[in-house]
Design a protein around this motif. Structure first.
Motif, PDB file in Angstrom:
ATOM      1  N   PRO A 206       1.876  -6.764  -4.618  1.00 56.16           N
ATOM      2  CA  PRO A 206       0.806  -6.676  -5.620  1.00 56.16           C
ATOM      3  C   PRO A 206      -0.413  -5.901  -5.105  1.00 56.16           C
ATOM      4  N   GLU A 207      -0.700  -6.029  -3.817  1.00 55.05           N
ATOM      5  CA  GLU A 207      -1.848  -5.308  -3.244  1.00 55.05           C
ATOM      6  C   GLU A 207      -1.633  -3.802  -3.287  1.00 55.05           C
ATOM      7  N   THR A 208      -0.427  -3.352  -2.931  1.00 58.46           N
ATOM      8  CA  THR A 208      -0.112  -1.919  -2.984  1.00 58.46           C
ATOM      9  C   THR A 208      -0.145  -1.429  -4.422  1.00 58.46           C
ATOM     10  N   PHE A 209       0.429  -2.213  -5.318  1.00 54.93           N
ATOM     11  CA  PHE A 209       0.412  -1.851  -6.732  1.00 54.93           C
ATOM     12  C   PHE A 209      -1.034  -1.681  -7.210  1.00 54.93           C
ATOM     13  N   TRP A 210      -1.895  -2.643  -6.870  1.00 57.60           N
ATOM     14  CA  TRP A 210      -3.281  -2.598  -7.322  1.00 57.60           C
ATOM     15  C   TRP A 210      -4.000  -1.383  -6.744  1.00 57.60           C
ATOM     16  N   SER A 211      -3.722  -1.051  -5.500  1.00 59.58           N
ATOM     17  CA  SER A 211      -4.326   0.131  -4.887  1.00 59.58           C
ATOM     18  C   SER A 211      -3.924   1.397  -5.645  1.00 59.58           C
ATOM     19  N   LEU A 212      -2.651   1.510  -6.005  1.00 60.50           N
ATOM     20  CA  LEU A 212      -2.184   2.670  -6.775  1.00 60.50           C
ATOM     21  C   LEU A 212      -2.804   2.697  -8.167  1.00 60.50           C
ATOM     22  N   ALA A 213      -2.903   1.537  -8.798  1.00 63.77           N
ATOM     23  CA  ALA A 213      -3.510   1.472 -10.135  1.00 63.77           C
ATOM     24  C   ALA A 213      -4.972   1.914 -10.070  1.00 63.77           C
ATOM     25  N   ARG A 214      -5.689   1.489  -9.036  1.00 66.74           N
ATOM     26  CA  ARG A 214      -7.099   1.855  -8.889  1.00 66.74           C
ATOM     27  C   ARG A 214      -7.261   3.341  -8.578  1.00 66.74           C
ATOM     28  N   GLN A 215      -6.289   3.935  -7.893  1.00 63.20           N
ATOM     29  CA  GLN A 215      -6.340   5.383  -7.657  1.00 63.20           C
ATOM     30  C   GLN A 215      -6.200   6.131  -8.977  1.00 63.20           C
ATOM     31  N   SER A 216      -5.346   5.602  -9.847  1.00 63.48           N
ATOM     32  CA  SER A 216      -5.122   6.215 -11.154  1.00 63.48           C
ATOM     33  C   SER A 216      -6.278   5.943 -12.119  1.00 63.48           C
ATOM     34  N   HIS A 217      -6.892   4.760 -11.980  1.00 61.92           N
ATOM     35  CA  HIS A 217      -7.998   4.333 -12.853  1.00 61.92           C
ATOM     36  C   HIS A 217      -9.141   3.826 -11.966  1.00 61.92           C
ATOM     37  N   PRO A 218      -9.973   4.732 -11.454  1.00 65.76           N
ATOM     38  CA  PRO A 218     -11.007   4.339 -10.486  1.00 65.76           C
ATOM     39  C   PRO A 218     -12.029   3.329 -11.005  1.00 65.76           C
ATOM     40  N   ASN A 219     -12.128   3.177 -12.299  1.00 65.70           N
ATOM     41  CA  ASN A 219     -13.104   2.233 -12.857  1.00 65.70           C
ATOM     42  C   ASN A 219     -12.593   0.790 -12.887  1.00 65.70           C
ATOM     43  N   LEU A 220     -11.366   0.552 -12.427  1.00 69.03           N
ATOM     44  CA  LEU A 220     -10.841  -0.816 -12.374  1.00 69.03           C
ATOM     45  C   LEU A 220     -11.616  -1.619 -11.329  1.00 69.03           C
ATOM     46  N   PRO A 221     -11.732  -2.922 -11.535  1.00 66.31           N
ATOM     47  CA  PRO A 221     -12.459  -3.752 -10.562  1.00 66.31           C
ATOM     48  C   PRO A 221     -11.751  -3.783  -9.205  1.00 66.31           C
ATOM     49  N   GLU A 222     -12.487  -4.139  -8.186  1.00 63.24           N
ATOM     50  CA  GLU A 222     -11.918  -4.200  -6.840  1.00 63.24           C
ATOM     51  C   GLU A 222     -10.887  -5.317  -6.699  1.00 63.24           C
ATOM     52  N   GLU A 223     -11.200  -6.460  -7.299  1.00 57.45           N
ATOM     53  CA  GLU A 223     -10.295  -7.608  -7.225  1.00 57.45           C
ATOM     54  C   GLU A 223      -9.141  -7.447  -8.211  1.00 57.45           C
TER      55      GLU A 223
ATOM     56  N   GLU B  80      -1.298 -12.257 -28.713  1.00 57.13           N
ATOM     57  CA  GLU B  80      -2.010 -11.204 -27.996  1.00 57.13           C
ATOM     58  C   GLU B  80      -1.385  -9.851 -28.307  1.00 57.13           C
ATOM     59  N   ARG B  81      -2.233  -8.865 -28.385  1.00 58.06           N
ATOM     60  CA  ARG B  81      -1.787  -7.468 -28.391  1.00 58.06           C
ATOM     61  C   ARG B  81      -2.337  -6.842 -27.123  1.00 58.06           C
ATOM     62  N   PHE B  82      -1.552  -5.970 -26.517  1.00 58.72           N
ATOM     63  CA  PHE B  82      -1.968  -5.371 -25.254  1.00 58.72           C
ATOM     64  C   PHE B  82      -1.544  -3.911 -25.194  1.00 58.72           C
ATOM     65  N   THR B  83      -2.147  -3.191 -24.277  1.00 59.13           N
ATOM     66  CA  THR B  83      -1.737  -1.826 -23.984  1.00 59.13           C
ATOM     67  C   THR B  83      -1.393  -1.745 -22.505  1.00 59.13           C
ATOM     68  N   VAL B  84      -0.522  -0.824 -22.179  1.00 57.14           N
ATOM     69  CA  VAL B  84      -0.147  -0.576 -20.789  1.00 57.14           C
ATOM     70  C   VAL B  84      -1.104   0.484 -20.247  1.00 57.14           C
ATOM     71  N   LEU B  85      -1.777   0.138 -19.141  1.00 59.17           N
ATOM     72  CA  LEU B  85      -2.695   1.070 -18.503  1.00 59.17           C
ATOM     73  C   LEU B  85      -2.061   1.846 -17.357  1.00 59.17           C
ATOM     74  N   PHE B  86      -1.087   1.218 -16.706  1.00 60.24           N
ATOM     75  CA  PHE B  86      -0.504   1.832 -15.507  1.00 60.24           C
ATOM     76  C   PHE B  86       0.874   1.221 -15.258  1.00 60.24           C
ATOM     77  N   THR B  87       1.808   2.045 -14.792  1.00 59.31           N
ATOM     78  CA  THR B  87       3.115   1.548 -14.366  1.00 59.31           C
ATOM     79  C   THR B  87       3.446   2.144 -12.992  1.00 59.31           C
ATOM     80  N   VAL B  88       4.410   1.568 -12.319  1.00 60.46           N
ATOM     81  CA  VAL B  88       4.776   2.090 -11.005  1.00 60.46           C
ATOM     82  C   VAL B  88       5.302   3.519 -11.088  1.00 60.46           C
ATOM     83  N   GLU B  89       5.800   3.897 -12.251  1.00 60.29           N
ATOM     84  CA  GLU B  89       6.231   5.298 -12.443  1.00 60.29           C
ATOM     85  C   GLU B  89       5.034   6.206 -12.690  1.00 60.29           C
TER      86      GLU B  89
END
Length: 151
Positions: A3-20, A141-150
């Motif tokens: 999960p930590e690696t995933f979050w790091s990649l997501a934050r690289q793609s979306h820099p405005n995501l929170p740190e936690e 709930e309705r949701f959108t996908v912001l990031f995937t491992v692909e």
């Protein structure tokens, strides 16, 4: 991938995501359900979900909120997607509408299928002793996908 690696990649793609990182969880109650439902999300078919309000209460969990982020896990606990809540409301089971059932993307996407599948799910897997009732409160709930491992 952790999960930590995933979050790091997501934050690289979306820099405005929170740190936690947000909570990480999977759909369904079994590994097969988690994989099947995640596949629908990744293909863009599943954009909604429903949960029992009674289950939230039984576990003393807070309800999802508008804008909330979550990491979706597969059946083996690996992170695959980052979603964000776009809409959340509570209504009786017997008042969930066709558009919500369709957006959940399961089965033939009809309200009849949704009702049968969710009744069976809550009868078999509820975290609360009440299980299922036709007028039980459902968190939609309705949701959108912001990031995937692909990416």
């Amino acid at each position: 991938m952790t999960p930590e690696t995933f979050w790091s990649l997501a934050r690289q793609s979306h820099p405005n995501l929170p740190e936690e990182p947000p909570a990480a969880w999977s759909f369904g109650a079994t590994a097969d359900q988690a994989n099947d439902l995640l596949d629908l999300v990744l293909r863009g078919v599943k954009t909604s979900t429903a949960s029992s309000l009674w289950d939230y209460e039984a576990k003393d969990d807070p309800l999802p909120t508008l804008g909330e982020l979550a990491i979706l896990l597969d059946g083996d606990g690996r992170p695959n997607a980052l979603i964000q809540v776009q809409n959340v409301y509570v209504c009786p089971f017997n008042e969930v509408d066709e558009s919500h059932a369709y957006a959940e993307g399961e089965g033939d996407r009809t309200l009849q299928y949704w009702r049968e599948a969710h009744e069976q799910f809550w009868r078999n897997y509820s975290d609360n002793p009440r299980g299922f009732e036709p007028d039980m409160p459902v968190v939609c709930e309705r949701f959108t996908v912001l990031f995937t491992v692909e990416g």
